[in-house]
Design an enzyme around this catalytic site. Structure first.
Site, PDB file in Angstrom:
ATOM      1  CG  HIS A  34      -1.933  -1.008   1.358  1.00 52.54           C
ATOM      2  ND1 HIS A  34      -2.124  -1.769   2.483  1.00 52.54           N
ATOM      3  CD2 HIS A  34      -2.873  -1.428   0.466  1.00 52.54           C
ATOM      4  CE1 HIS A  34      -3.143  -2.615   2.296  1.00 52.54           C
ATOM      5  NE2 HIS A  34      -3.602  -2.424   1.087  1.00 52.54           N
TER       6      HIS A  34
ATOM      7  CE  LYS B  65     -13.430  -6.503   4.271  1.00 54.73           C
ATOM      8  NZ  LYS B  65     -12.733  -5.864   3.193  1.00 54.73           N
TER       9      LYS B  65
ATOM     10  NE  ARG C 108      -2.776  -7.826  -4.378  1.00 58.86           N
ATOM     11  CZ  ARG C 108      -3.548  -8.070  -3.321  1.00 58.86           C
ATOM     12  NH1 ARG C 108      -3.008  -8.211  -2.149  1.00 58.86           N
ATOM     13  NH2 ARG C 108      -4.846  -8.191  -3.453  1.00 58.86           N
TER      14      ARG C 108
ATOM     15  CB  SER D 299      -4.425  -6.750   4.662  1.00 58.52           C
ATOM     16  OG  SER D 299      -4.051  -5.485   4.184  1.00 58.52           O
TER      17      SER D 299
END
Ligand code: PNS
Length: 168
Positions: free
Chosen positions: A17, A41, A90, A128
């Site tokens: 990030h 979430k 990615r 993450s």
């Protein structure tokens, strides 16, 4: 003044990030790193913890600020006068989700463009979730996240880099 929003969950922020933010700064005058506040979430870190880790990791970076948002990203972007949404990509596996989100955002507001930066090769396997999983079992994640995140993972889940290493 070209403003971009760099949105995400940042649970927690990774060096991948940070790399996107640093590179994004070459394209935009101001980057607002926007953490989604979504009570539905399941997250490891609270919104306050995620904001604090980001602020510490981005300390001294000119033209970069950290904020939280809720609701539609595109509405938040408009409210902040941003012309772009910045996202990192990615691998091919990211593409479908990112494509869908970018097209929906474009449908909702055609004046705000989504801009993708390909992740640096060093961070291609960094996410993450994988970092949280490795850290949970004592895998060494140093160099993949800012130091503050390593510290917080130690406090939160007892992360200890030697724990998972074979003694042989
Ligand atoms: O780091 P993440 O979890 O991949 O980030 C996803 C995020 C926060 C960018 C996305 O979930 C989002 O923008 N949520 C806000 C609601 C919204 O506007 N969704 C997209 C159009 S429906």
């Amino acid at each position: 003044m070209k403003i971009a929003i760099y949105p995400g969950s940042f649970d927690p922020v990774t060096n991948g990030h940070v790399d996107i933010i640093q590179r994004g700064r070459h394209l935009f005058d101001r980057i607002i790193v926007a953490v989604l506040l979504n009570p539905g979430k399941k997250v490891l870190f609270s919104i306050e913890e995620r904001l604090d880790m980001l602020k510490e990791s981005l300390k001294g970076m000119d033209g970069v600020e950290v904020d939280a948002f809720t609701g539609l990203l595109i509405d938040y972007a408009e409210q902040k006068n941003a012309k772009a949404i910045l996202r990192g990509m990615r691998a091919v596996s990211d593409f479908e989700y990112e494509f869908q989100m970018a097209l929906m955002n474009r449908r909702l507001n055609r004046n705000i463009q989504t801009v993708f930066l390909m992740t640096g090769m060093r961070w291609i396997y960094t996410s993450s979730s994988i970092i949280k999983e490795a850290a949970t079992f004592g895998g060494d994640i140093s160099g993949m996240v800012p130091l503050i995140v390593e510290k917080k993972l130690t406090e939160k889940i007892g992360y200890s880099p030697n724990h998972g290493k074979s003694k042989e």
